[in-house]
Design an enzyme around this catalytic site. Structure first.
Site, PDB file in Angstrom:
ATOM      1  N   CYS A 110      -0.852   0.737  -6.401  1.00  0.00           N
ATOM      2  CA  CYS A 110      -0.111   1.781  -5.694  1.00  0.00           C
ATOM      3  C   CYS A 110      -0.311   3.094  -6.473  1.00  0.00           C
ATOM      4  O   CYS A 110      -1.442   3.480  -6.736  1.00  0.00           O
ATOM      5  CB  CYS A 110       1.347   1.341  -5.570  1.00  0.00           C
ATOM      6  SG  CYS A 110       2.505   2.408  -4.728  1.00  0.00           S
TER       7      CYS A 110
ATOM      8  N   ASP B 129      -4.209  -0.022   5.594  1.00  0.00           N
ATOM      9  CA  ASP B 129      -3.341   0.798   4.739  1.00  0.00           C
ATOM     10  C   ASP B 129      -3.108   2.172   5.388  1.00  0.00           C
ATOM     11  O   ASP B 129      -4.060   2.946   5.545  1.00  0.00           O
ATOM     12  CB  ASP B 129      -3.996   0.978   3.374  1.00  0.00           C
ATOM     13  CG  ASP B 129      -3.070   1.578   2.337  1.00  0.00           C
ATOM     14  OD1 ASP B 129      -2.147   2.322   2.698  1.00  0.00           O
ATOM     15  OD2 ASP B 129      -3.282   1.299   1.138  1.00  0.00           O
TER      16      ASP B 129
ATOM     17  N   HIS C  70      -1.161  -1.718   2.725  1.00  0.00           N
ATOM     18  CA  HIS C  70      -0.816  -1.202   1.407  1.00  0.00           C
ATOM     19  C   HIS C  70       0.087  -2.216   0.698  1.00  0.00           C
ATOM     20  O   HIS C  70       0.973  -2.797   1.300  1.00  0.00           O
ATOM     21  CB  HIS C  70      -0.092   0.139   1.543  1.00  0.00           C
ATOM     22  CG  HIS C  70       0.056   0.868   0.250  1.00  0.00           C
ATOM     23  ND1 HIS C  70      -0.974   1.579  -0.319  1.00  0.00           N
ATOM     24  CD2 HIS C  70       1.106   0.986  -0.596  1.00  0.00           C
ATOM     25  CE1 HIS C  70      -0.568   2.114  -1.450  1.00  0.00           C
ATOM     26  NE2 HIS C  70       0.697   1.761  -1.652  1.00  0.00           N
TER      27      HIS C  70
END
Length: 245
Positions: free
Chosen positions: A127, A183, A215
């Site tokens: 992330c 994502d 994601h």
């Protein structure tokens, strides 16, 4: 945690600051490769500690520095909307050079340990940490980087300035990138741009794209967890570290 791994919270030095970090290492005697683990926006939470321990269980000394420590000491939250809002707030308060200093402090800590092999370390981030890992790949002692779905690499850098992608030519080791095609935070075009930059600067690399992954697909505490993609990515990370560390 397995009895084969021991862990502790330690202090590392970043500039003139002392910053906490989560350390996990094999319990057995030996000399091992070192790996820096970079948190998501949710902090050094149970997932990041688990990843750090998994890496130690695979035969490495792993350390996860608290990169939000200047703003929120020992910050960690669960995967909730409120936690995400908090984490993003602190993300906006970070600066590239401070983050690089934090990672360098973690590297220095690892390489000073008797059970860590000299010569270089690996880095893995998820992330926001995936973005920071790409940034940290420019540090001279980072020999291998696994960057998971780091948003903003192409068009921004922490604290402002030229995008992190512009530093690609400074990467001296091997970089593996992991992205989910579903994502919403990273477009397919951005992944293409990263791959093109790595090729242009002749950085040894591989980019892995998972058609059904969103994601955060590596984290088994998130709704977006994708077991098949996570397992494949983990095997590739271990292969990267095995070859380079």
């Amino acid at each position: 945690m397995s009895s084969l791994v021991r862990s502790a919270t330690v202090s590392i030095t970043s500039g003139d600051l002392s910053i906490p970090a989560y350390l996990a290492e094999p319990s057995r005697e030996g000399h091992f490769g070192g790996v820096v683990v970079i948190q998501e926006v949710f902090g050094v939470n149970s997932h990041i500690r688990d990843v750090t321990e998994r890496i130690a269980g695979a035969g490495y000394v792993a350390i996860a520095p608290h990169i939000y420590h200047r703003q929120a000491p020992h910050f960690e939250v669960d995967y909730t909307d409120e936690g995400l809002t908090q984490g993003r707030q602190y993300k906006t308060g970070t600066h590239a050079e401070e983050l690089l200093s934090d990672v360098q402090g973690a590297i220095d800590f690892l390489l000073a340990k008797d059970n860590v092999r000299p010569g270089g370390v690996g880095c893995i981030g998820f992330c926001f940490g995936g973005h920071v890992a790409y940034l940290a790949a420019t540090l001279p002692q980072v020999k291998a980087t696994a960057s998971f779905y780091g948003a903003g690499i192409v068009n921004s850098t922490p604290g402002g300035g030229e995008p992190t992608l512009s530093r690609t030519g400074d990467i001296g080791g091997t970089l593996y990138g992991f992205f989910g095609d579903q994502d919403p935070l990273i477009s397919l075009e951005e992944v293409d741009q990263m791959e093109e930059a790595l090729k242009a600067h002749q950085v040894p690399h591989q980019i892995f794209r998972y058609p059904d992954a969103d994601h955060g697909f590596f984290c088994d505490q998130r709704y977006s967890y994708n077991a098949a993609a996570a397992q494949d990515a983990w095997e590739r990370v271990l292969d990267l570290f095995s070859k380079t560390l």
